[in-house]
Design a protein around this motif. Structure first.
Motif: not given
Length: 461
Positions: A305-306, A378-383
């Protein structure tokens, strides 16, 4: 000086520390106190064994204080060890234990001049003073500099008292000398030598306390980081959490890689207008039930789940962990999610959802960019990538085509080649999809009119 002064504060940990972190530190301190108790017991048993097998020293004739002191210390150590297992050791008990440790050594050292019937200056040359450093160092096991300072302070006071008594015991025949040879070969006192011992006791104590102050600060940070890493694994998939917590370099925005993977998008049909009429607690119960149905299916099929998008779920297959069946897994997950949601209608009704719970699912595949977006704080790991955008548009198109599950035709055919046993109810080429430039070839997997029959058929596979 301010740092050393802070070591004497009553607070053993920062006031702002989270309660669960304070509990973990308290458990660690309690374990350390039990270890200290066992070490103390080992020390007294070693002393007792050594005393019992060693022949009585030549020249001793006075009262022998040692066996009585060891016996009393043994009983106290047993009590202290018992208390450490029953409850968290109170501060007064910890300080009392330190006082008893040092009183034992000071008492044994003091008794030497009585045993050997010598002037009190005699005991100042006893090597037993070295055990003071053992009991000071023992307090370092707790990683709390306050108790090291207490032990060192009491040891210093004990040695000052021994020296003062030796100097003042016989004022008419004070044996103070400046001759080092005479000091070594007679019962004389060399003030500089005794001062050296005192300075060493204090210096070792302060250095050890300073080191512990730094170590305890690192200890707090380590526990905080450990708990943060544990929490991180609840918010991110294991592969992402490991990348964040175990990475060899600092994660920055813009890092990423391109992978071949599948995307699955799930959404509740008509959620917004219905949710607007429901109490917040009912909405959260319904979402919890819905996510509790879909998330295990995605995980079981090898997906990750992203993110949760309100009533939507974005998942990937083969993006974080390489897979040879990513498309087949995604299509199978889409069918199973519809089946599971259909089977859980009574749960949704109990949660407060009016009417029948319906979801829309879409599956696409292709090249995805997986990585870090955002800014420094403020980072986010996503696709990201075309398959993600297309999945969102296709999922929304379920309403237009009265379907429950749809896949890009290319993805469906890839899933079939990878071993998926899902028969599309219709394949259609050149379909206009809102928000997508050009036309799209699609495979309709489940339609709303025959959803129940199709779901039952899927459940039997």
């Amino acid at each position: 000086m301010a740092r050393f002064a802070g070591l004497f504060r009553r607070q053993a940990m920062p006031e702002t520390i989270p309660a669960r972190m304070a509990e973990e530190i308290s458990r660690q301190d309690a374990a350390a106190e039990r270890l200290i108790g066992w070490v103390q017991l080992g020390v007294v048993l070693f002393f007792a064994l050594l005393y019992s097998i060693a022949p009585r020293a030549e020249g001793t004739s006075g009262f022998n204080f040692v066996p009585w002191a060891l016996g009393a210390y043994f009983l106290f150590t047993i009590w202290r060890l018992w208390l450490s297992y029953r409850r968290e050791m109170p501060v007064w008990a910890l300080n009392l234990s330190i006082v008893v440790d040092m009183l034992l050594l000071v008492g044994i050292i003091f008794s030497f001049h009585i045993q050997y019937d010598q002037h009190p200056t005699f005991y100042l040359k006893a090597p037993t003073v070295m055990y003071m450093f053992l009991f000071i160092a023992l307090r370092a096991l707790r990683l709390d500099p306050r108790f090291v300072l207490t032990a060192g302070g009491i040891a210093a006071l004990g040695w000052i008292a021994l020296v003062a008594y030796a100097v003042m015991a016989d004022p008419d025949h004070m044996l103070v000398t400046r001759n080092y040879v005479r000091y070594l070969t007679s019962n004389s006192i060399l003030i500089g030598a005794e001062l050296d011992k005192l300075i060493i006791i204090l210096a070792v104590t302060l250095l050890l306390a300073f080191g512990l102050a730094r170590a305890r600060h690192i200890f707090f940070d380590a526990i905080r980081d450990h708990m943060a890493a544990s929490d991180l694994r609840r918010f991110f998939e294991p592969e992402v959490a490991s990348t964040i917590t175990e990475g060899q370099v600092e994660i920055e925005a813009g890092q990423g890689m391109v992978v071949e993977a599948a995307v699955l998008m799930v959404d509740i049909r008509g959620f917004s207008p219905v949710a607007a009429k429901l109490p917040p607690e009912t909405i959260m119960r319904v979402l919890g039930c819905y996510q509790g149905c879909a998330a295990p299916v995605i995980k079981r099929r090898g997906g990750r789940i992203d993110k949760y998008l309100g009533d939507g779920i974005l998942a990937t297959f083969g993006a974080l962990s390489p897979s040879q069946t990513f498309a087949a897994d995604a299509v199978a997950a889409a069918m199973e999610i519809i089946a599971v949601i259909h089977a859980a209608q009574s749960d949704f009704e109990e949660a407060g959802w009016p009417g029948k719970m319906r979801v829309g699912v879409a599956v696409t595949s292709g090249e995805l960019t997986i990585g870090v977006v955002g800014v420094a704080d403020r980072l986010e790991y996503t696709v990201i990538g075309a398959p993600v955008n297309l999945a969102a548009k296709l999922e929304n198109a379920n309403k237009k085509f009265a379907t429950c599950a749809v896949a890009a035709l290319e993805t469906y055919e890839l899933a079939t080649r990878q071993g998926a046993h899902v028969k599309a109810i219709e394949r259609r080429q050149g379909v206009d999809i809102d928000g997508v430039e050009g036309v799209v070839d699609v495979a309709f997997l489940v339609n709303e009119q025959a959803a129940e029959v199709q779901v039952k058929s899927w459940e039997q596979l």
